[in-house]
Design a protein around this motif. Structure first.
Motif, PDB file in Angstrom:
ATOM      1  N   LEU A   7       0.861  -1.174   0.000  1.00 42.54           N
ATOM      2  CA  LEU A   7       0.000   0.000   0.000  1.00 42.54           C
ATOM      3  C   LEU A   7       0.899   1.226   0.000  1.00 42.54           C
ATOM      4  O   LEU A   7       2.034   1.173   0.462  1.00 42.54           O
ATOM      5  CB  LEU A   7      -0.881   0.006   1.251  1.00 42.54           C
ATOM      6  N   ASP A   8       0.405   2.345  -0.484  1.00 40.62           N
ATOM      7  CA  ASP A   8       1.230   3.549  -0.431  1.00 40.62           C
ATOM      8  C   ASP A   8       1.224   4.127   0.986  1.00 40.62           C
ATOM      9  O   ASP A   8       0.502   3.666   1.862  1.00 40.62           O
ATOM     10  CB  ASP A   8       0.806   4.573  -1.479  1.00 40.62           C
ATOM     11  N   GLY A   9       2.059   5.125   1.197  1.00 43.52           N
ATOM     12  CA  GLY A   9       2.247   5.700   2.525  1.00 43.52           C
ATOM     13  C   GLY A   9       1.010   6.312   3.142  1.00 43.52           C
ATOM     14  O   GLY A   9       0.979   6.559   4.350  1.00 43.52           O
ATOM     15  N   ASN A  10      -0.046   6.537   2.351  1.00 48.51           N
ATOM     16  CA  ASN A  10      -1.289   7.070   2.909  1.00 48.51           C
ATOM     17  C   ASN A  10      -1.893   6.127   3.950  1.00 48.51           C
ATOM     18  O   ASN A  10      -2.641   6.546   4.812  1.00 48.51           O
ATOM     19  CB  ASN A  10      -2.304   7.352   1.803  1.00 48.51           C
ATOM     20  N   MET A  11      -1.564   4.844   3.850  1.00 43.25           N
ATOM     21  CA  MET A  11      -2.082   3.868   4.816  1.00 43.25           C
ATOM     22  C   MET A  11      -1.596   4.181   6.231  1.00 43.25           C
ATOM     23  O   MET A  11      -2.228   3.818   7.206  1.00 43.25           O
ATOM     24  CB  MET A  11      -1.643   2.460   4.385  1.00 43.25           C
ATOM     25  N   LEU A  12      -0.470   4.884   6.355  1.00 44.44           N
ATOM     26  CA  LEU A  12       0.095   5.213   7.661  1.00 44.44           C
ATOM     27  C   LEU A  12      -0.611   6.390   8.330  1.00 44.44           C
ATOM     28  O   LEU A  12      -0.386   6.645   9.514  1.00 44.44           O
ATOM     29  CB  LEU A  12       1.579   5.540   7.515  1.00 44.44           C
ATOM     30  N   ASP A  13      -1.436   7.118   7.608  1.00 45.08           N
ATOM     31  CA  ASP A  13      -2.061   8.319   8.145  1.00 45.08           C
ATOM     32  C   ASP A  13      -2.813   8.062   9.444  1.00 45.08           C
ATOM     33  O   ASP A  13      -2.578   8.732  10.442  1.00 45.08           O
ATOM     34  CB  ASP A  13      -3.002   8.946   7.109  1.00 45.08           C
ATOM     35  N   GLY A  14      -3.719   7.128   9.460  1.00 45.21           N
ATOM     36  CA  GLY A  14      -4.500   6.833  10.672  1.00 45.21           C
ATOM     37  C   GLY A  14      -3.641   6.384  11.839  1.00 45.21           C
ATOM     38  O   GLY A  14      -3.707   6.968  12.923  1.00 45.21           O
ATOM     39  N   PRO A  15      -2.804   5.351  11.654  1.00 45.27           N
ATOM     40  CA  PRO A  15      -1.969   4.893  12.762  1.00 45.27           C
ATOM     41  C   PRO A  15      -1.007   5.972  13.288  1.00 45.27           C
ATOM     42  O   PRO A  15      -0.816   6.095  14.495  1.00 45.27           O
ATOM     43  CB  PRO A  15      -1.197   3.710  12.171  1.00 45.27           C
ATOM     44  N   LEU A  16      -0.413   6.777  12.395  1.00 40.67           N
ATOM     45  CA  LEU A  16       0.494   7.824  12.863  1.00 40.67           C
ATOM     46  C   LEU A  16      -0.261   8.953  13.547  1.00 40.67           C
ATOM     47  O   LEU A  16       0.211   9.514  14.533  1.00 40.67           O
ATOM     48  CB  LEU A  16       1.334   8.366  11.708  1.00 40.67           C
ATOM     49  N   ARG A  17      -1.444   9.266  13.048  1.00 36.17           N
ATOM     50  CA  ARG A  17      -2.262  10.303  13.696  1.00 36.17           C
ATOM     51  C   ARG A  17      -2.621   9.866  15.113  1.00 36.17           C
ATOM     52  O   ARG A  17      -2.602  10.654  16.049  1.00 36.17           O
ATOM     53  CB  ARG A  17      -3.529  10.553  12.879  1.00 36.17           C
ATOM     54  N   GLU A  18      -2.958   8.597  15.271  1.00 36.34           N
ATOM     55  CA  GLU A  18      -3.266   8.049  16.590  1.00 36.34           C
ATOM     56  C   GLU A  18      -2.037   8.110  17.492  1.00 36.34           C
ATOM     57  O   GLU A  18      -2.128   8.471  18.654  1.00 36.34           O
ATOM     58  CB  GLU A  18      -3.732   6.602  16.421  1.00 36.34           C
ATOM     59  N   LEU A  19      -0.887   7.792  16.969  1.00 35.50           N
ATOM     60  CA  LEU A  19       0.349   7.781  17.739  1.00 35.50           C
ATOM     61  C   LEU A  19       0.729   9.177  18.211  1.00 35.50           C
ATOM     62  O   LEU A  19       1.072   9.388  19.367  1.00 35.50           O
ATOM     63  CB  LEU A  19       1.477   7.192  16.894  1.00 35.50           C
ATOM     64  N   PHE A  20       0.648  10.168  17.316  1.00 35.52           N
ATOM     65  CA  PHE A  20       1.057  11.515  17.674  1.00 35.52           C
ATOM     66  C   PHE A  20      -0.015  12.280  18.438  1.00 35.52           C
ATOM     67  O   PHE A  20       0.211  13.425  18.819  1.00 35.52           O
ATOM     68  CB  PHE A  20       1.496  12.281  16.429  1.00 35.52           C
ATOM     69  N   ALA A  21      -1.167  11.680  18.678  1.00 34.93           N
ATOM     70  CA  ALA A  21      -2.226  12.333  19.449  1.00 34.93           C
ATOM     71  C   ALA A  21      -2.108  12.027  20.938  1.00 34.93           C
ATOM     72  O   ALA A  21      -2.919  12.477  21.721  1.00 34.93           O
ATOM     73  CB  ALA A  21      -3.597  11.887  18.933  1.00 34.93           C
ATOM     74  N   VAL A  22      -1.100  11.265  21.351  1.00 34.34           N
ATOM     75  CA  VAL A  22      -0.918  10.921  22.761  1.00 34.34           C
ATOM     76  C   VAL A  22       0.105  11.840  23.391  1.00 34.34           C
ATOM     77  O   VAL A  22       0.873  12.518  22.706  1.00 34.34           O
ATOM     78  CB  VAL A  22      -0.484   9.436  22.930  1.00 34.34           C
ATOM     79  N   ASP A  23       0.152  11.862  24.706  1.00 37.78           N
ATOM     80  CA  ASP A  23       1.123  12.655  25.458  1.00 37.78           C
ATOM     81  C   ASP A  23       2.496  12.010  25.304  1.00 37.78           C
ATOM     82  O   ASP A  23       2.733  10.913  25.809  1.00 37.78           O
ATOM     83  CB  ASP A  23       0.708  12.706  26.926  1.00 37.78           C
ATOM     84  N   LEU A  24       3.390  12.655  24.587  1.00 36.69           N
ATOM     85  CA  LEU A  24       4.710  12.079  24.330  1.00 36.69           C
ATOM     86  C   LEU A  24       5.710  12.321  25.455  1.00 36.69           C
ATOM     87  O   LEU A  24       6.824  11.815  25.405  1.00 36.69           O
ATOM     88  CB  LEU A  24       5.273  12.609  23.013  1.00 36.69           C
ATOM     89  N   SER A  25       5.335  13.071  26.501  1.00 34.04           N
ATOM     90  CA  SER A  25       6.283  13.314  27.589  1.00 34.04           C
ATOM     91  C   SER A  25       6.642  12.033  28.332  1.00 34.04           C
ATOM     92  O   SER A  25       7.723  11.924  28.897  1.00 34.04           O
ATOM     93  CB  SER A  25       5.739  14.364  28.557  1.00 34.04           C
ATOM     94  N   THR A  26       5.753  11.050  28.308  1.00 35.43           N
ATOM     95  CA  THR A  26       6.050   9.776  28.977  1.00 35.43           C
ATOM     96  C   THR A  26       6.683   8.754  28.040  1.00 35.43           C
ATOM     97  O   THR A  26       7.071   7.674  28.475  1.00 35.43           O
ATOM     98  CB  THR A  26       4.774   9.168  29.592  1.00 35.43           C
ATOM     99  N   ALA A  27       6.809   9.107  26.768  1.00 37.26           N
ATOM    100  CA  ALA A  27       7.440   8.183  25.817  1.00 37.26           C
ATOM    101  C   ALA A  27       8.911   8.000  26.175  1.00 37.26           C
ATOM    102  O   ALA A  27       9.582   8.939  26.609  1.00 37.26           O
ATOM    103  CB  ALA A  27       7.314   8.730  24.399  1.00 37.26           C
ATOM    104  N   GLN A  28       9.401   6.790  26.027  1.00 31.89           N
ATOM    105  CA  GLN A  28      10.794   6.469  26.321  1.00 31.89           C
ATOM    106  C   GLN A  28      11.609   6.534  25.039  1.00 31.89           C
ATOM    107  O   GLN A  28      11.229   5.938  24.031  1.00 31.89           O
ATOM    108  CB  GLN A  28      10.902   5.063  26.915  1.00 31.89           C
ATOM    109  N   GLY A  29      12.713   7.246  25.083  1.00 33.75           N
ATOM    110  CA  GLY A  29      13.596   7.344  23.938  1.00 33.75           C
ATOM    111  C   GLY A  29      15.005   6.933  24.322  1.00 33.75           C
ATOM    112  O   GLY A  29      15.396   7.014  25.487  1.00 33.75           O
ATOM    113  N   ARG A  30      15.753   6.485  23.326  1.00 42.33           N
ATOM    114  CA  ARG A  30      17.141   6.070  23.558  1.00 42.33           C
ATOM    115  C   ARG A  30      18.062   7.007  22.789  1.00 42.33           C
ATOM    116  O   ARG A  30      17.898   7.207  21.586  1.00 42.33           O
ATOM    117  CB  ARG A  30      17.359   4.643  23.085  1.00 42.33           C
ATOM    118  N   CYS A  31      19.046   7.577  23.480  1.00 37.21           N
ATOM    119  CA  CYS A  31      20.004   8.487  22.867  1.00 37.21           C
ATOM    120  C   CYS A  31      20.905   7.719  21.911  1.00 37.21           C
ATOM    121  O   CYS A  31      21.501   6.707  22.283  1.00 37.21           O
ATOM    122  CB  CYS A  31      20.852   9.175  23.940  1.00 37.21           C
ATOM    123  N   GLU A  32      21.009   8.202  20.690  1.00 43.99           N
ATOM    124  CA  GLU A  32      21.846   7.557  19.694  1.00 43.99           C
ATOM    125  C   GLU A  32      23.326   7.642  20.069  1.00 43.99           C
ATOM    126  O   GLU A  32      24.096   6.744  19.753  1.00 43.99           O
ATOM    127  CB  GLU A  32      21.621   8.227  18.339  1.00 43.99           C
TER     128      GLU A  32
END
Length: 97
Positions: A7-32
């Motif tokens: 599928l083309d990248g438009n399929m990612l719209d819904g899942p990414l919109r859902e992901l970026f609609a959450v509070d990212l302050s609690t997201a865990q990240g790893r320093c490169e």
């Protein structure tokens, strides 16, 4: 290589919109750079540039850059090897087609 349909990248719209609609302050990240893992809220954020710069609290490497213009935003996460985002349990994953 197996010929698989895609599928083309438009399929990612819904899942990414859902992901970026959450509070990212609690997201865990790893320093490169140093490998430290912590919440996005633990970053040292500097606002003296044309945007926001989030640095690792351990090694001070840039992990996140966010610049907002009048009609768009730029997000650069080159300094993060991954971002683990907590999701509410009631949200289901998208069904495969």
């Amino acid at each position: 290589m197996t010929n698989m349909s895609y599928l083309d990248g438009n399929m990612l719209d819904g899942p990414l919109r859902e992901l970026f609609a959450v509070d990212l302050s609690t997201a865990q990240g790893r320093c490169e750079n140093c490998g430290m893992t912590g919440s996005m809220a633990s970053l040292h954020v500097y606002s003296h540039a044309p945007g926001l710069v989030g640095r690792c609290p351990s090694c001070e490497s840039v992990m996140v850059r966010l610049v907002r213009g009048p009609d768009r935003a730029w997000l650069d996460m080159r300094g993060v090897t991954y971002l683990q985002v907590p999701m509410p349990m009631e949200q289901a994953l998208p069904e495969p087609l």
